[in-house]
Design a protein around this motif. Structure first.
Motif, PDB file in Angstrom:
ATOM      1  N   TYR A  96       0.831  -1.204   0.000  1.00 15.92           N
ATOM      2  CA  TYR A  96       0.000   0.000   0.000  1.00 15.92           C
ATOM      3  C   TYR A  96       0.863   1.250   0.000  1.00 15.92           C
TER       4      TYR A  96
ATOM      5  N   MET B 107       9.877  -0.080   7.482  1.00 19.38           N
ATOM      6  CA  MET B 107       8.513  -0.335   7.964  1.00 19.38           C
ATOM      7  C   MET B 107       7.768  -1.294   7.042  1.00 19.38           C
ATOM      8  N   GLY B 108       8.164  -1.325   5.771  1.00 16.80           N
ATOM      9  CA  GLY B 108       7.529  -2.256   4.851  1.00 16.80           C
ATOM     10  C   GLY B 108       7.735  -3.712   5.250  1.00 16.80           C
ATOM     11  N   THR B 109       8.805  -3.971   5.970  1.00 14.62           N
ATOM     12  CA  THR B 109       9.081  -5.364   6.343  1.00 14.62           C
ATOM     13  C   THR B 109       8.432  -5.750   7.670  1.00 14.62           C
ATOM     14  N   TYR B 110       7.853  -4.787   8.354  1.00 15.12           N
ATOM     15  CA  TYR B 110       7.288  -5.084   9.679  1.00 15.12           C
ATOM     16  C   TYR B 110       6.219  -6.168   9.612  1.00 15.12           C
ATOM     17  N   GLY B 111       5.433  -6.125   8.545  1.00 14.57           N
ATOM     18  CA  GLY B 111       4.340  -7.082   8.412  1.00 14.57           C
ATOM     19  C   GLY B 111       4.836  -8.518   8.450  1.00 14.57           C
TER      20      GLY B 111
ATOM     21  N   ARG C 199       8.943   1.656   0.325  1.00 11.46           N
ATOM     22  CA  ARG C 199       8.363   0.943   1.471  1.00 11.46           C
ATOM     23  C   ARG C 199       7.391  -0.140   0.984  1.00 11.46           C
TER      24      ARG C 199
ATOM     25  N   GLN D 274       7.469  -4.473   1.105  1.00  7.23           N
ATOM     26  CA  GLN D 274       6.420  -5.367   1.579  1.00  7.23           C
ATOM     27  C   GLN D 274       6.410  -6.662   0.774  1.00  7.23           C
TER      28      GLN D 274
END
Lengths: 255, 443, 446
Positions: free
Chosen positions: A78, A99-103, A151, A155
């Motif tokens: 997103y 932060m894209g990898t946090y998921g 970002r 993901q």
């Protein structure tokens, strides 16, 4: 036949009981670059937000690769509108991309070497490696947009939603972003982009969703991006639709 | 102008004093206490309305704390608790505080709420230190927080009035005058500062003026109600009034009335339970606000819930009518039993209620074991079905929506189409005789 | 560490606390408070919730009073629990008011803050009646703070709270950061943003409430905001900001207690924190006002100098490649100058121009710079006209604003872009038609 990446069934979305999207029904095959096109207030952003579960649906359902969004979240990337965050926030460009990898990381685990490598690769893909350690406010509009794109790349999704990635960016960034979207498509990803420059639709996209409170058309650019459909999308205000929506919001008894 | 007003006011005061004596003698302190409370409340409500509308409610909190060092310094210079230097100190520090907040926000990019917090708390801390250091004998710090309305009667009198009351009345008159003289300016700068500026009314100037008024008002109220409870008086009546009215000219008097009511109720309650009066006035205002939140005729939670429920019931009844109409249309002889009808609109007690309500209204009657539309019922059902089919036609013809996607939106919308809109729809669609499914659109 | 060892450390720690003097205890206590307030305050400030701390502090009062009335104790833990409950209730009410009515956030906060406090004042007066048996001192300390009352048990309590709060922040750092920065994105990834939000709020509430008896109501709000805002001046990284905020909080606690002998400790702590803030605001390296002013002045000077060189170049242009003296009068008329004499003097100083009587002559160095600048300027003009679709009559002004902000790399890119498409204009390729003294300066076309 390509598998269906994204599907909306009979979806109605209302803010404050006022419908903004009326009974949308569409289907996007895998590997398409899709432009979501329509005038201001047509509900383009709402369509994306509803698909991502950020606004509640009044009715209908959204499916990603045949399943509910909740189960398929990891397949979705997103890029929100640039104005949606505080650019004065104390994070660097690399932080944001991480932060894209946090998921995928899940709770408690910190981004490690592997995640940093992913972030660096994504930064390089969008061409802002030299800016990795800058605070995000120190970037130009186009560069900020690239950060968000990086970002989303981090993901590592199958399906990307981009909300106006071309707004307020310079020409160089626009073509760079477009180049990148092409690359994504060539690796089998599906990309949906909210767009409002009609002149570039034909060049940029191979699929188009024409939207103005209701779905006007959804299909390949050649067959759907026609003058007639554009006329339907942009031709005048839908006064009666507006009036009805307003009446529903106010819920004034009719008699 | 101001001075003539003051003189008139002072003569009014004499009248009030007489009134007080008539109504129970000077020994009866309740009159003065309630009067002071009410005057404070009105003065606060007048400026409070603008704070609430400008979404600057917390400025009341900030200024009422921030003026503390100004008061101490003014006291140190003048050597007395005379109100003129105190007001001067308050205005100067109030404006300084406002200026600092804006500067921090604009030039140092401190978020606006944080800059407010930084400035007013630091100023307050400074005030506390100054008090302890120089004037610990004269200022009661706890009083800054709570105020002591009880002691109003013990204060020395000015022109026959207790000093706190006199002070508050002066401020009340000043606020009133500013409001009357600058009404349209305040209104437009609150509503649309940019427009106001293009029209030559300085939004910044009005902002500072308002902030000065807030500073003065809170200082005047200090002695009686303290710095935090004054926040309640600034905001709560105004917010209550905002829930009750849609017009500024109505909102201001309502907020003043709420303030007066809160002071009277607060006083009675405090006497009854023998507690602090100022605190109780605040609680009373809070209770009034809470009542408004629930029971405001237009914006209250109850009225929203009730109207939502009413709406759902109406929709249900109309769906039922329309269904009976369609059944009749398909097959002149076929009728539904009440149980079948209830089942068709989802069942449950709501549907049971709907069937009963329709019978009560005489729109449906029992024909043996089956439901039968009366003439009135058929008429309203006909209108419903007409709206539905016109809407479907419109969606297909004008919006190019596919046939199988128009029923659901039409089903949603049909309840909200009034006669005028139906006419409009009819004028807009080509085939006003038949809907896209080929069924007749009733006249 | 074995459980036994843990226990021993704990006992030793407790014993150690008892050996401290009151001043030391107060100092440690305020330092602990300052530290944790800085950390949770950072999140509050970044989320635009600075004033929630203020509201919590005020709204805690009725809870404290009720806890006292019901439980009849002055035990810190029980009073704090009462405070926490009414604080959280206040947050809930604010959220509901904003959600369900047309009352806006700021008014909702103000209403809840003042009404709760009013209720607290009422309850306080009930407590202070002789037959209930409460004495003023214990509860009054909630208003202004009474750090001198600090007992060893309070210190242990503070330390425990600080440990828990800091642990929570450390464990959820990643999640808090994401939810704070971009809640929509976080939600689209499936993070429970509402829960995270509530966790952050609760941490804020807990810290505010344990701080109340130490620094008092209003000044507790300051402890939430000041160290965090101070830290923000110094860094652009969140984790560094948290550490710095904790550091500033601790320092304010220690120094404030120390400096403020005989004065209300809460106020001196806050004033110390405010002093840190003012100093940081003025002197921080990047975001400080002084740094900004200096940078602005330098930029202005550079822009003026570049304008002068370009004006001189343009006045020289007809007679190129010959450099000619230009009358000052002519320069004066070429555009609006802020203070030409000063500017000329500065440029003479740096050897870019020479003055002869009423005339100005570019030195060869000056000419080289002027060529460079003019080229950049014209490149930019072309770029704007061709790519950005800006009306031609606006181009000059935009170029003036922006060319000074463009990095060298981009200029090169622009040139290549234009050259590659054969759109590098005639006038510009001719610019390096430089005077022979230059011998193919950097402005020469490849």
């Amino acid at each position: 036949m390509l598998p269906t990446a994204f599907e909306i069934h009979d979806m109605t979305v209302a803010y404050n009981r006022r419908p903004v999207l009326w009974d949308i029904d569409l289907e996007i095959p895998e590997g398409k670059l899709v432009g979501i096109v329509g005038p201001n207030g047509a509900g383009k952003t709402t369509l994306i937000k509803a698909a991502l579960g950020l606004v509640p649906l009044a009715s209908g359902k959204v499916e990603i690769y045949g399943k509910n969004y909740r189960q398929q979240r990891h397949l979705v990337g997103y890029v929100p509108q640039r104005e949606s965050v505080d650019w004065d926030f104390p994070v660097t460009v690399r932080d944001v991309v991480l932060m894209g990898t946090y998921g995928q990381l899940g709770w408690f685990r910190r981004p490690g070497k592997a995640q940093r490598a992913i972030a660096d690769r994504c930064l390089q893909q969008v061409g802002i490696t030299p800016l990795a350690n800058r605070q995000i406010r120190q970037l130009s509009g186009g560069q900020q947009q690239r950060v968000f794109l990086a970002r989303a790349l981090a993901q590592d999704a199958q399906l990307y939603f981009l909300d106006e990635p071309f707004s307020g960016v310079d020409a160089a960034t626009e073509s760079a972003i477009f180049e990148l979207l092409h690359q994504l498509r060539s690796t089998g990803k599906t990309v949906l982009v909210v767009h409002h420059d009609l002149q570039t639709v034909r060049d940029y996209f191979d699929y188009v969703i024409l939207l103005n409170m209701r779905l006007v058309a959804c299909g390949p650019v050649e067959t759907s991006f026609t003058n007639e459909n554009l006329q339907m999308t942009y031709g005048g205000r839908l006064t009666i639709l507006d009036e009805a929506a307003e009446a529903m919001r106010q819920r004034e008894p009719e008699r | 102008m101001l001075w003539t007003a003051l003189v008139t006011m002072i003569s009014d005061m004499t009248a009030l004093t007489l009134l007080a004596e008539v109504s129970g003698g000077a020994s009866d302190s309740w009159f003065w206490i309630v009067l002071t409370g009410a005057a404070t409340n009105i003065a606060c409500a007048l400026v409070g309305c603008f704070l609430v509308l400008r979404r600057m409610s917390m400025m009341g909190d900030a200024l009422s704390h921030a003026v503390l060092p100004g008061l101490v310094v003014a006291f140190l210079f003048s050597g007395s608790l005379n109100i003129v230097p105190l007001f001067l100190g308050a205005v100067v520090v109030g404006l300084l505080t406002t200026f600092l907040m804006q500067t921090l926000h604009q030039y140092a990019r401190v978020p606006s709420d944080a800059s407010m917090g930084v400035v007013f708390t630091s100023m307050f801390a400074l005030g506390v230190v100054l008090i302890k250091k120089f004037v610990s004998g004269h200022f009661d710090l706890a009083c800054v927080y709570e105020g002591s309305l009880e002691l109003v009667v013990l204060a020395e009198t000015v022109v026959g009035l207790p000093r706190p009351l006199f002070t508050t009345l002066v401020v009340l008159v000043v606020n009133l005058l500013v409001l009357i003289l600058l009404w349209k300016e305040l209104k437009i700068t609150s509503f649309d500062p940019a427009l106001a500026t293009t029209m030559g009314i300085s939004a910044t100037g009005m902002h500072y003026l308002l902030m000065a008024l807030v500073a003065v008002t809170s200082v005047a109220s200090f002695e009686a109600v303290g710095s935090i409870l004054v926040v309640a008086m600034l905001i709560v009546p105004a917010a209550t009034a905002h829930l009750l009215s849609d017009r500024l000219a109505v909102m201001v008097p309502i907020s003043a009335a709420v303030g007066v009511l809160a002071s009277v109720l607060g006083y009675v309650a405090a006497r009854h339970w023998d507690t602090r009066i100022a605190g109780m006035m605040t609680v009373a205002a809070g209770v009034l606000f809470a009542l408004t939140v629930f029971f405001s005729p237009r914006y209250g939670i109850c009225s929203t819930v009730v109207s939502n429920l009413r709406m759902s019931l109406r929709v249900l009844r109309e769906d039922l009518l329309a269904m009976l109409y369609r059944v009749e249309e398909l097959d002149r002889a076929k009728r539904l039993t009440p149980a079948e009808a209830r089942e068709a609109i989802g069942g449950g007690w709501l549907s049971r209620w709907s069937v009963a309500a329709l019978r009560r209204e005489g729109r449906v009657i029992m024909d043996g074991p089956q439901l039968q539309l009366t003439d009135i019922g058929r008429e309203s059902a006909r209108r419903m079905v007409r709206s539905h089919r016109l809407w479907e036609t419109y969606l297909v013809e004008h919006l190019g929506m596919p046939l199988d996607h128009v029923h659901e939106p039409a089903h949603r919308v049909e309840h909200f189409i009034d006669e005028q809109m139906a006419q409009e729809l009819k004028a807009n669609v080509d085939s006003s005789k038949q809907d896209p499914h080929g069924r007749a659109i009733p006249e | 560490m074995s459980p036994q060892l843990c226990l021993e450390t704990l006992i030793l720690g407790t014993l150690w606390i008892d050996t401290l003097s009151l001043t030391q205890k107060v100092m440690i206590g305020t330092a602990l408070l300052g530290g944790m307030a800085g950390v949770v305050g950072s999140f509050a400030v970044l989320r635009g919730r600075s004033l929630v701390g203020d509201m919590l502090a005020h709204a805690a009062l009725p809870g404290v009073c009720l806890a006292f009335l019901i439980l009849g104790s002055r035990n810190l833990l029980e009073l704090s629990l009462g405070a926490l409950i009414s604080g959280l209730l206040a947050i809930g009410i604010v959220a509901m008011l904003v959600r369900w009515t047309r009352t806006k956030q700021d008014a909702a906060i103000g209403i809840v803050l003042s009404t709760f406090f009013g209720l607290g004042v009422v309850l306080l007066s009930v407590i202070q009646k002789p037959h209930i048996g409460g004495n003023k001192a214990g509860l009054d300390s909630y208003l202004f703070g009474e750090p001198a009352n600090m007992l060893s048990s309070d210190l242990v309590f503070l330390a425990a709270v600080a440990t828990v709060v800091l642990l929570v922040v450390a464990v959820f750092f990643k999640e808090f950061k994401l939810a704070c920065f971009d809640a929509d994105f976080a939600q689209s990834q499936g993070w429970p943003t509402l829960l995270l939000d509530m966790a952050m709020m609760s941490a804020l509430a807990v810290v505010t409430i344990v701080g109340l008896p130490i620094v008092g109501v209003v000044l507790m709000a300051a402890m939430i905001i000041l160290p965090a805002s101070t830290a923000r001046c110094w860094t652009n990284r969140l984790h560094i900001m948290l550490l710095l905020a904790a550091g500033f909080g601790v320092a304010a606690g220690v120094l404030g207690t120390r400096l403020g002998r005989g004065l209300p400790a809460g106020a001196t702590i806050v004033l110390t924190a405010a002093a840190f803030f003012v100093v940081s605001l003025l002197f921080a390296p990047q975001r400080g006002l002084l740094a900004k002013v200096i940078a602005e002045l330098q930029l202005r000077k550079r822009i003026a100098s570049e304008h002068l060189l370009r004006a001189l170049y343009e006045l020289n242009e007809p007679s190129l490649p010959q450099r000619v003296p230009v009358p000052i009068q002519q320069i004066q008329e070429s555009r609006h100058w802020r203070s030409l004499p000063k500017l000329l003097a500065a440029e003479v100083e740096s050897g870019l121009i020479e003055r002869t009587g009423g005339n100005v002559l570019l030195t060869s160095l000056g000419m080289r710079r002027a060529v460079e600048l003019t080229r950049a300027h014209r490149l930019w003009e072309m770029y704007l006209m061709q790519h950005a679709g800006i009306a031609a009559d606006h181009v000059d002004r935009d170029a003036d604003d922006v060319e000074h902000l463009l990095p060298a790399a981009l200029l090169l890119e622009l040139e290549q872009q234009l050259a590659a498409t054969g759109r590098l204009p005639e006038t510009i390729t001719e610019v390096p038609d430089s005077p022979h003294e230059l011998g193919g300066g950097p402005g020469a076309s490849p």
